[in-house]
Design a protein around this motif. Sequence first.
Motif, PDB file in Angstrom:
ATOM      1  N   CYS A   1      98.051  13.459-154.330  1.00 22.53           N
ATOM      2  CA  CYS A   1      98.841  14.352-153.471  1.00 22.53           C
ATOM      3  C   CYS A   1      98.645  15.823-153.830  1.00 22.53           C
ATOM      4  O   CYS A   1      99.202  16.710-153.205  1.00 22.53           O
ATOM      5  CB  CYS A   1     100.323  13.997-153.572  1.00 22.53           C
ATOM      6  N   SER A   2      97.794  16.084-154.842  1.00 24.06           N
ATOM      7  CA  SER A   2      97.738  17.457-155.375  1.00 24.06           C
ATOM      8  C   SER A   2      97.185  18.465-154.378  1.00 24.06           C
ATOM      9  O   SER A   2      97.562  19.630-154.385  1.00 24.06           O
ATOM     10  CB  SER A   2      96.875  17.476-156.633  1.00 24.06           C
ATOM     11  N   TYR A   3      96.293  18.023-153.516  1.00 21.82           N
ATOM     12  CA  TYR A   3      95.537  18.966-152.690  1.00 21.82           C
ATOM     13  C   TYR A   3      96.164  19.156-151.311  1.00 21.82           C
ATOM     14  O   TYR A   3      95.714  19.980-150.534  1.00 21.82           O
ATOM     15  CB  TYR A   3      94.095  18.445-152.562  1.00 21.82           C
ATOM     16  N   LEU A   4      97.184  18.375-151.004  1.00 25.18           N
ATOM     17  CA  LEU A   4      97.757  18.377-149.648  1.00 25.18           C
ATOM     18  C   LEU A   4      99.079  19.133-149.586  1.00 25.18           C
ATOM     19  O   LEU A   4      99.842  19.151-150.546  1.00 25.18           O
ATOM     20  CB  LEU A   4      97.989  16.936-149.195  1.00 25.18           C
ATOM     21  N   ASP A   5      99.326  19.724-148.421  1.00 25.48           N
ATOM     22  CA  ASP A   5     100.644  20.294-148.176  1.00 25.48           C
ATOM     23  C   ASP A   5     101.632  19.163-147.896  1.00 25.48           C
ATOM     24  O   ASP A   5     101.245  18.069-147.488  1.00 25.48           O
ATOM     25  CB  ASP A   5     100.597  21.228-146.953  1.00 25.48           C
ATOM     26  N   VAL A   6     102.903  19.498-148.072  1.00 23.87           N
ATOM     27  CA  VAL A   6     103.944  18.481-147.915  1.00 23.87           C
ATOM     28  C   VAL A   6     103.912  17.855-146.520  1.00 23.87           C
ATOM     29  O   VAL A   6     104.018  16.629-146.371  1.00 23.87           O
ATOM     30  CB  VAL A   6     105.328  19.105-148.238  1.00 23.87           C
ATOM     31  N   ASP A   7     103.714  18.677-145.475  1.00 22.51           N
ATOM     32  CA  ASP A   7     103.730  18.086-144.121  1.00 22.51           C
ATOM     33  C   ASP A   7     102.474  17.269-143.845  1.00 22.51           C
ATOM     34  O   ASP A   7     102.524  16.291-143.086  1.00 22.51           O
ATOM     35  CB  ASP A   7     103.927  19.172-143.049  1.00 22.51           C
ATOM     36  N   GLU A   8     101.354  17.627-144.485  1.00 22.82           N
ATOM     37  CA  GLU A   8     100.155  16.797-144.340  1.00 22.82           C
ATOM     38  C   GLU A   8     100.368  15.434-145.004  1.00 22.82           C
ATOM     39  O   GLU A   8      99.811  14.432-144.549  1.00 22.82           O
ATOM     40  CB  GLU A   8      98.950  17.466-145.013  1.00 22.82           C
TER      41      GLU A   8
END
Lengths: 424, 424
Positions: free
Chosen positions: A401-408
């Motif tokens: 999950c490190s590379y993604l924004d919360v909504d993604e």
Amino acid sequence: MQLTDLHGSLSDPLLDTMNFLNEVTARFPDAISFAPGRPYDERFDPGVVAGYLDAYAKYLERDRGLSQRQVGGLLFQYGRTKGQIHELVAATVAADEGIEVSPESIVVTVGAQEGMLLALRALFRDSGDVLLVASPCYVGITGAARLLDIAVEPVPEGPSGVDAAAVRAAVARVRAGGRRPRALYVVPDFANPSGTSMPEKARRELLAAAVDDDLYVLEDNPYGLFSRTGRRVPTLKHLDEHRRVVYLGSFAKTCFPGARVGYAIADQPVVAPDGSVTLLADQLSKIKSMTTVNTSPLAQAAVGGMLVTHGCRLRSLNEERIRRYRERLEALLAALDRHFGGVAGFGWNVPDGGFFLVLTVPFVADEAALTRSARDHGVLWTPMSYFYAGAGGERQIRLSCSYLDVDEIDEGVRRLRRFARSYR
Amino acid sequence: MQLTDLHGSLSDPLLDTMNFLNEVTARFPDAISFAPGRPYDERFDPGVVAGYLDAYAKYLERDRGLSQRQVGGLLFQYGRTKGQIHELVAATVAADEGIEVSPESIVVTVGAQEGMLLALRALFRDSGDVLLVASPCYVGITGAARLLDIAVEPVPEGPSGVDAAAVRAAVARVRAGGRRPRALYVVPDFANPSGTSMPEKARRELLAAAVDDDLYVLEDNPYGLFSRTGRRVPTLKHLDEHRRVVYLGSFAKTCFPGARVGYAIADQPVVAPDGSVTLLADQLSKIKSMTTVNTSPLAQAAVGGMLVTHGCRLRSLNEERIRRYRERLEALLAALDRHFGGVAGFGWNVPDGGFFLVLTVPFVADEAALTRSARDHGVLWTPMSYFYAGAGGERQIRLSCSYLDVDEIDEGVRRLRRFARSYR
């Protein structure tokens, strides 16, 4: 030339898996990707680096009394093989982790990856020496071992990482085969790929086993700072009363990956036949002189500037990142609850921090499945089978999950659910 | 732990020689030192680097159409394993050396040293493969071979470097021992340590021998730009019609050492058992993913900025340096004439460029002699015996003029003469 005429590592699927992952990511650039374990993109501009270089130069002038000319030499000439920011690194691990070591026991490396290579090359005498690895395992260590033709023995991980009993059993297996179990590689905090962490009791038992079995422990700790719960368990190195631990540190996640600066702490005394004593760090340094000569002084200066600016406290330097990674992991856990909660055949672990968790699925999660997932459903992930030396992980996927924004993250898990449904 | 319990390379004197040299230099900081082969100190300040980073960022935005955010990602995130400035490097070797290769055949490395490690690991299949090295030889290559347990066969150098006949003889010796001669390491231009250069005819004959004997050639060229006479001989890679040459480049001398950026050109096709074809560069890249992951994007950006600022022409970027190194080598030759001309028992070669020459002396130039020279006469140099795998160079010393000012050079040679006199 023929591939089979080159070193055997180049025909090993191990060294190809990362290529496949890169290719599939490039082929589907619009897919939401839970694959990369890298930090999220920050707004970084060259001016920021110039500021840090300047901070490091000022530190050298003011605190260390160097002339401007000497500072120029330190930034732009060849440098000390063991590194130039070793004192800052020593102060940082003391402040952040309570690890009290002499700066002389530190080697600044081209990322933790070079630290692994140096430690393996130094510690492993010949083909009779075997490396134990927590399984599933980060491919960087098994890949480095493969380059050096070092045999690997997996130690199955439980829900709380490796335990001493599993290590002792692996030691016995290796000894029964007439070989020497030499070191164990482990990520005790928020492991890649599994996300598991070892409780303090398990760490103490592991160290006791290392003493009993004359085993060294390679402790890799790239994610330790990023606790979800706010709690931290002491590192193995902090608990290491008998100098069994070689600690591999990285500034990729806590400063920035583009510096490629990491370090190894190797405070073990090494006795030569003539009775002279050096540190294992000095031996790593001799090897480093033949791998990369020294870690880029320019890159060290950028990291050094970040450390002095924040008083050698990565926790303070990373307040924002700690918050963001916590949000992301919480968001991933919440999205899994939302989209997979109560769905038969699916399950996942709940890591206390870090970048990764493991989702168990009711189908074979192989490269073909990944290609379908990317092409038809716009979502990428990593097959857990990539992280096993032998069989294992066939029905599991690693989600990062490190590379993604919360909504993604929510949209990505929604797509994952749709992809999973296509199997029924 | 015992030193003898670690990898054998750590008990090899080869890996200790550089330590002795560093120690003796540190013990006698006021001595004039002909020992280090490093570039002279330039006035470099962090502002210079910021300017180059900015130039690289502007190139990415204007010429490559990247957004500011993408540029930030390229400088500060993990990067492409094969490197990010490969197109600039390809343009540079085309402009400077007439080497025309696809950017895809280039791997950007952590200095030429990592290039050596990658090339050796890829090409050498097992312990039956032998590396030929010009002798005397730079310790970086023999040290890297030692780390990988690769056997080394010396090829004696003449006044014009290695010649094809000596290579063919070495090939025959290795084959007679039942092993495979796999590659030859050579510095054809202004070699370290000897200062010799290969004439064009010898280069063509060497390449013909490589084709006949199925041998690869590792061409290391850190000094080629620094011709004393202004004449340049084509590189082996430029003459390489049959793709026998892996070219190892370095920006340490032509940009700055503190970047630790070099590159390997490996345009050989590699055929896999399934018929798929990659480049040797792709195979080196797979190995690199397990040694350093990628070369610091920050350091690459600094070098990239220097290249774009000078239109990818190192000759233009280095006009001042070319002049200065020429002056230094001329000064060293003049000082030797002045202080040793006609003195029985002494002699030296007259290199066409580079940083080094060899002085033959009428006494054994060992570590004891070096210590006396430093302590009693204030002058440091390197025993040539360091550069021989077996016997050789006992009555020779390497003099490097790159790091000294012209007036220091004369004074240094005067001290050397005094030291030499103390032997009578």
